[in-house]
Structure formats: C-alpha cells, structure tokens
Design an enzyme around this catalytic site. Structure first.
Site, PDB file in Angstrom:
ATOM      1  N   SER A   7       0.853  -1.291   0.037  1.00  0.00           N
ATOM      2  CA  SER A   7       0.090  -0.064   0.028  1.00  0.00           C
ATOM      3  C   SER A   7       1.018   1.354  -0.069  1.00  0.00           C
ATOM      4  CB  SER A   7      -0.945  -0.060   1.085  1.00  0.00           C
ATOM      5  OG  SER A   7      -1.941   0.900   0.985  1.00  0.00           O
ATOM      6  N   HIS A 116      -8.676   0.895  -0.615  1.00  0.00           N
ATOM      7  CA  HIS A 116      -8.387  -0.195  -1.742  1.00  0.00           C
ATOM      8  C   HIS A 116      -9.557  -0.719  -2.133  1.00  0.00           C
ATOM      9  CE1 HIS A 116      -4.118   0.585  -1.545  1.00  0.00           C
ATOM     10  NE2 HIS A 116      -4.285   0.189  -0.468  1.00  0.00           N
TER      11      HIS A 116
END
Length: 208
Positions: A7, A116
């Site tokens: 991430s 996400h």
C-alpha cells in the site's frame, strides 16, 4: 535486486528506487491520505480481516452480501488472510456470509476509511493529476507493484500502478510469489514492526 511495498509502502519503495523525490513523495502521500479520508464520511465505510478463506470464495461472499452496496477484497495479504473493504453494513454482511462459507474468523479493523475499494474513486480522481505532474525517473531497481505483481522498470508504468492502487486490491501474496519466482530468497523489511516479514514467511516457507 527488487523492491516492493504494501500500500503506502509502494511510495517508499519508489523513493528508494529513485523514481520519486523524497519531498514529492511526502507531499503526495499526505494528500493521498487526506483525499482517501474525505472520499467517505467517517462511519460509512469499514474494513475486516477474514481468516481461512481463499480469494474466490471470499469474492463470492462479497457478491452475495453486496445488496447494491460496495464490498470487495482489498488486501490479499497471505494464504487464508484477506481483508475486505466497503460500506459498513455490506462488510458486516460479507463477514457473516464468509463465516457461513467456512471462514475461521472475521475481525473488524480499526481504520478510518475503507481503503483499496471502489469507494476510493473520488480520492483516485483527485490524486491522478498530482501523480501525473510529478517529475519522475525510471526506477534504478525494479519495483514489484501491488496492483498486478509486475516489476515496474520505467517511470510511466510506475505512476500508472500508483494511480490504480488507490481503488484496486493490494495483491501482496502475488507480489511475494512473483519475487520468489524471480529467485528472491532473502528479504529485508524496512519500517516499524515485522508484519510483512510474517506474511512473507506464510507465503514462502523457504524465505529468509
């Protein structure tokens, strides 16, 4: 030989690779965090970790539970450890459905937004012009991207991957499997704690 980050860590990897200047990366991730927070009002979204189901079964649980809302796999961390994200109620329903399909545990995560997943589209829209306007260089070391587990060797594809990453799942298990397939057997985790080292050991038993 390679770099990868989970991430936000993908930005750190690109700073290490020389793709992004440190100052540009700090400013961009600060804005990224703000845009993600502002994309979904507090309490509207949620994330939960699901233990003991494969991606296909969990994706089916999300589809079954959506009822017109958003819920989908967000972090594919390791075998049997996948995080889902979306609207709070849909995440709860998907967690219950996952248990019915054989999940061992479902744990709500203390996060400020559902990262996400499709609910992050407003954040992606705001971030795109900033990412596209940065002065970037081709990575000096290939960076294996979250979005497709492919090594990014040029600046344009590196930025494309960071753009897609906002709404796409983090495919960490796939990233580590790609690294292993390239011959990587030793990893160095940079950052606070050893969460990624633990995940890597679960994905590749022979990793050091």
């Amino acid at each position: 030989a390679f770099l990868a980050g989970h991430s936000l860590g993908e930005y750190s990897a690109h700073v290490a690779a020389g793709t992004l200047a440190f100052g540009d990366a700090v400013r961009t991730v600060s804005n990224r965090g703000r845009y993600m927070q502002e994309a979904v009002p507090v309490g509207v979204g949620a994330m939960a970790a699901v233990m003991g189901l494969d991606e296909e079964t969990l994706a089916q649980a999300c589809t079954d539970a959506a009822e017109g809302e958003v819920v989908s796999p967000a972090n594919l961390n390791a075998p049997g450890q996948i995080v889902i994200a979306g609207h709070s109620d849909a995440v709860q329903r998907a967690g219950a459905r996952a248990k019915a399909l054989g999940a061992r545990r479902v744990v709500a995560l203390a996060v400020s937004a559902p990262f996400h997943c499709a609910l992050m589209q407003p954040a992606e829209k705001r971030l795109v012009p900033e990412l596209r306007s940065l002065v970037v260089s081709d990575p000096s070391i290939p960076v294996v991207a979250n979005v497709d587990a492919e090594p990014k060797r040029d600046a344009a594809s590196a930025i494309d991957a960071l753009v897609s990453q906002v709404t796409a799942p983090v495919r960490w298990e796939q990233v580590v499997r790609r690294l292993a397939s390239e011959g990587v057997d030793t990893y160095l985790e940079v950052g606070s704690g050893s969460v990624l080292s633990g995940l890597i050991r679960r994905i590749d038993r022979s990793a050091r």
